[in-house]
Design a protein around this motif. Structure first.
Motif, short mmCIF file in Angstrom:
data_model
loop_
_atom_site.label_atom_id
_atom_site.label_comp_id
_atom_site.label_asym_id
_atom_site.label_seq_id
_atom_site.Cartn_x
_atom_site.Cartn_y
_atom_site.Cartn_z
N THR A 1 -4.74 16.71 3.04
CA THR A 1 -6.15 16.34 2.80
C THR A 1 -6.19 14.99 2.11
OG1 THR A 1 -6.66 18.67 2.48
CG2 THR A 1 -8.31 17.11 1.75
N LEU A 2 -6.99 14.10 2.63
CA LEU A 2 -7.15 12.79 2.01
C LEU A 2 -8.32 12.88 1.04
CD1 LEU A 2 -5.82 12.18 4.93
CD2 LEU A 2 -6.29 9.84 4.29
N LEU A 3 -8.12 12.37 -0.17
CA LEU A 3 -9.15 12.49 -1.20
C LEU A 3 -9.84 11.15 -1.47
CD1 LEU A 3 -7.22 14.69 -3.79
CD2 LEU A 3 -9.00 15.46 -2.24
N ILE B 1 0.88 -1.17 0.00
CA ILE B 1 0.00 0.00 0.00
C ILE B 1 0.91 1.22 0.00
CG2 ILE B 1 -0.25 0.03 2.54
CD1 ILE B 1 -3.19 0.87 2.06
N ARG B 2 0.63 2.18 -0.87
CA ARG B 2 1.52 3.34 -0.99
C ARG B 2 1.43 4.20 0.28
NH1 ARG B 2 -1.50 7.97 -2.23
NH2 ARG B 2 -3.61 7.44 -2.91
N ALA B 3 2.48 4.96 0.50
CA ALA B 3 2.49 5.85 1.66
C ALA B 3 1.48 6.97 1.43
CB ALA B 3 3.88 6.42 1.86
N ILE B 4 0.48 7.05 2.27
CA ILE B 4 -0.53 8.11 2.15
C ILE B 4 -0.09 9.25 3.09
CG2 ILE B 4 -2.96 8.71 2.45
CD1 ILE B 4 -3.58 5.71 1.84
N GLY C 1 -1.25 11.89 4.36
CA GLY C 1 -2.14 12.28 5.46
C GLY C 1 -2.05 11.36 6.65
N PHE C 2 -1.90 10.07 6.40
CA PHE C 2 -1.79 9.11 7.50
C PHE C 2 -0.42 9.16 8.16
CE2 PHE C 2 -5.24 6.52 5.28
CZ PHE C 2 -6.22 7.00 6.12
N VAL C 3 0.62 9.30 7.30
CA VAL C 3 1.99 9.40 7.84
C VAL C 3 2.08 10.62 8.77
CG1 VAL C 3 4.42 9.73 7.22
CG2 VAL C 3 2.97 8.28 5.79
N ALA C 4 1.39 11.69 8.37
CA ALA C 4 1.49 12.95 9.11
C ALA C 4 0.81 12.91 10.48
CB ALA C 4 0.89 14.08 8.28
N ILE C 5 -0.06 11.93 10.72
CA ILE C 5 -0.75 11.90 12.03
C ILE C 5 0.27 11.74 13.16
CG2 ILE C 5 -2.35 10.60 13.50
CD1 ILE C 5 -4.12 10.16 11.11
N GLU C 6 1.21 10.80 12.98
CA GLU C 6 2.22 10.57 14.03
C GLU C 6 3.08 11.83 14.21
OE1 GLU C 6 4.58 7.06 13.62
OE2 GLU C 6 5.38 7.25 15.66
N GLU C 7 3.43 12.47 13.06
CA GLU C 7 4.24 13.69 13.13
C GLU C 7 3.48 14.79 13.89
OE1 GLU C 7 5.07 14.66 9.08
OE2 GLU C 7 6.19 12.80 8.75
#
Lengths: 205, 261
Positions: B201-203, B35-38, B40-46
């Motif tokens: 923003t997740l699309l 699954i590709r790096a999304i 928006g999801f990676v940024a939640i931990e940051e």
């Protein structure tokens, strides 16, 4: 068992609801409406939990002196609306007066704030820092000029350009998002039904 | 007995079931699914990390939070992403404030966050008063959430779920606080607002891959693979429909209007 029982209940109820959408069998229809009634009853109980949460959180704020004025206003508001509803009924002139004079204008005020927020968000977004943003900026200027009536003064075919932008590239993009979102929603529903997605039960692998 | 008017819809649904179950089976048998790096999801931990460094809380909104009508999948996925966010907050010992508009979602959200803190052995750090039911009404809920954001000086604002006009109110309130913002909604009218205000923003259906993205479990990845197969079917149907309309045939339209109710 902690996850298995809720997943089993979800599966049975979910399949029943799907069946209700595709077959016309009285037993199934009755069961579906029964389940929907349970949903309403559970939601009503949960609303009570929500109200208790509000009173606890804001009661604690008043006790500790943290944002007392706001919390006090909220609790007094809840109490006044609750007693007006219980004592006079939700169709009474007292309750309607309170709703129409307080709730409705305050809600309208919040909605009206959107106009200013749209302006400030647009101001930040319409900066031509790269090609994509420049396209956005140009199309926005065309749309704004048309909507204000200035566009057709500049050139008579401004309207055609505006409607083409709205009905072709804009609509195509929106439909793409809608189709993808719908597929995602159905897919996640299937995953929840078969118990693959269990994050809503608190499970994180 | 069987509603013939919905037979096409039923067939598509059965195909979806089969595609997802096949994807799961394929993934379980050892076939590699990535699954590709999304972002928006990676940024939640940051975002949680940044909030921890600043000593300020993270705000999470579950949107309108409907779970018994249209919009339920978004709300359930939002709870899924909330579980992952709470996991990060428990790990970094960061305060997480959750505002809910739906009382049912509120009770689930509380148990989801509590579970995350319990799993990390930091149950004493869980603050039930931070999981807040605001209001069932759209604008009172937005006003209260905006007030909470302002008073608590949040450092990150995460919005996942079903949002309407309140999306811009919440997002702009967080812009004023210079909070990191991540937004996702399926409401196409609100996507531009999130794009204008949020850092990420997740699309479209990206939001629905949250569970698979965080767990990386073969079962979940396989299900997302199956979802991509369904997308291919839809693209095929769209292309076929466009082609038929171009040559002057409305046969697909006729079939859909007769059997795809």
């Amino acid at each position: 068992m902690r996850y298995e029982i809720p997943v089993a209940i979800t599966f049975v109820i979910g399949i029943l609801m799907i069946l209700g959408g595709f077959v016309d069998i009285p037993v199934v229809s009755n069961l579906v409406s029964e389940v929907q009634n349970w949903g309403i009853i559970i939601s009503s109980f949960a609303l009570g939990v929500g109200a208790i949460n509000l009173v606890l959180v804001h009661g604690r704020n008043i006790k500790t002196g943290k944002n007392t004025i706001y919390s006090l206003a909220l609790i007094v508001g809840i109490a006044v609306m609750f007693f007006a509803g219980v004592a006079f009924g939700t169709q009474s002139s007292t309750f309607t007066f309170l709703y129409d004079s307080l709730m409705a204008p305050m809600g309208a005020a919040m909605f009206a704030m959107l106009a200013f927020y749209v302006a400030s968000a647009a101001y930040r977004a319409f900066v031509a820092r790269n090609l994509d943003a420049t396209v956005l900026l140009v199309t926005s200027i065309i749309c704004i000029l048309y909507q204000t009536g200035l566009g057709e003064l500049i050139h008579p075919s401004f309207g055609k350009l505006f409607f083409w932008l709205n009905n072709v590239p804009n609509l195509a993009g929106q439909r793409g998002l809608m189709v993808c979102s719908a597929i995602g929603a159905i897919s996640v529903s299937i995953r929840i039904l078969v118990g693959i997605e269990r994050g809503y039960l608190g499970e994180v692998e | 007995m069987f509603n013939v008017e919905r037979s096409f819809t039923f067939a598509v649904l059965v195909f979806m079931f089969i595609a997802i179950l096949y994807g799961i089976r394929r993934s379980k048998s050892g076939k590699d699914v990535t699954i590709r790096a999304i972002p928006g999801f990676v940024a939640i931990e940051e975002a949680v990390g940044r909030a921890t460094e600043m000593g300020r809380p993270v705000h999470y909104s579950t949107g309108s939070g409907v779970i018994t009508a249209v919009g339920a999948p978004e709300s359930l996925v939002s709870l899924d992403i909330l579980a992952a966010t709470a996991n990060f907050c428990a790990r970094y010992d960061c305060d997480l404030i959750v505002t809910n508009r739906n009382p049912v979602v509120h009770t689930i959200a509380e148990s989801v966050v509590r579970e995350a803190y319990l799993r990390h052995g930091t149950a004493e750090n869980f603050k039930p008063e931070n999981i807040r039911f605001v209001s069932e009404l759209q604008f009172p809920a937005a006003a209260q959430a905006m007030g909470i954001m302002e008073r608590e000086k949040i450092a990150a604002n995460l919005m996942f779920g079903n949002f309407a006009a309140e999306a811009l109110l919440l997002a702009e309130a967080a812009v004023g606080l210079e909070a990191v913002q991540i937004g996702a909604t399926t409401n196409v009218l609100q996507v531009p607002n999130f794009v204008a205000c949020c850092d990420y923003t997740l699309l479209g259906d990206e939001m629905f891959a949250g569970g698979a993205f965080y767990s990386r479990a073969p079962v979940r990845l396989g299900a997302v693979w199956g979802q991509d197969i369904i997308k291919l079917l839809c693209i095929g149907l769209l292309a076929l429909g466009a082609l038929l309309q171009t040559v002057g045939s409305d046969s697909l339209w006729q079939i859909l209007s007769k059997y795809g109710r």
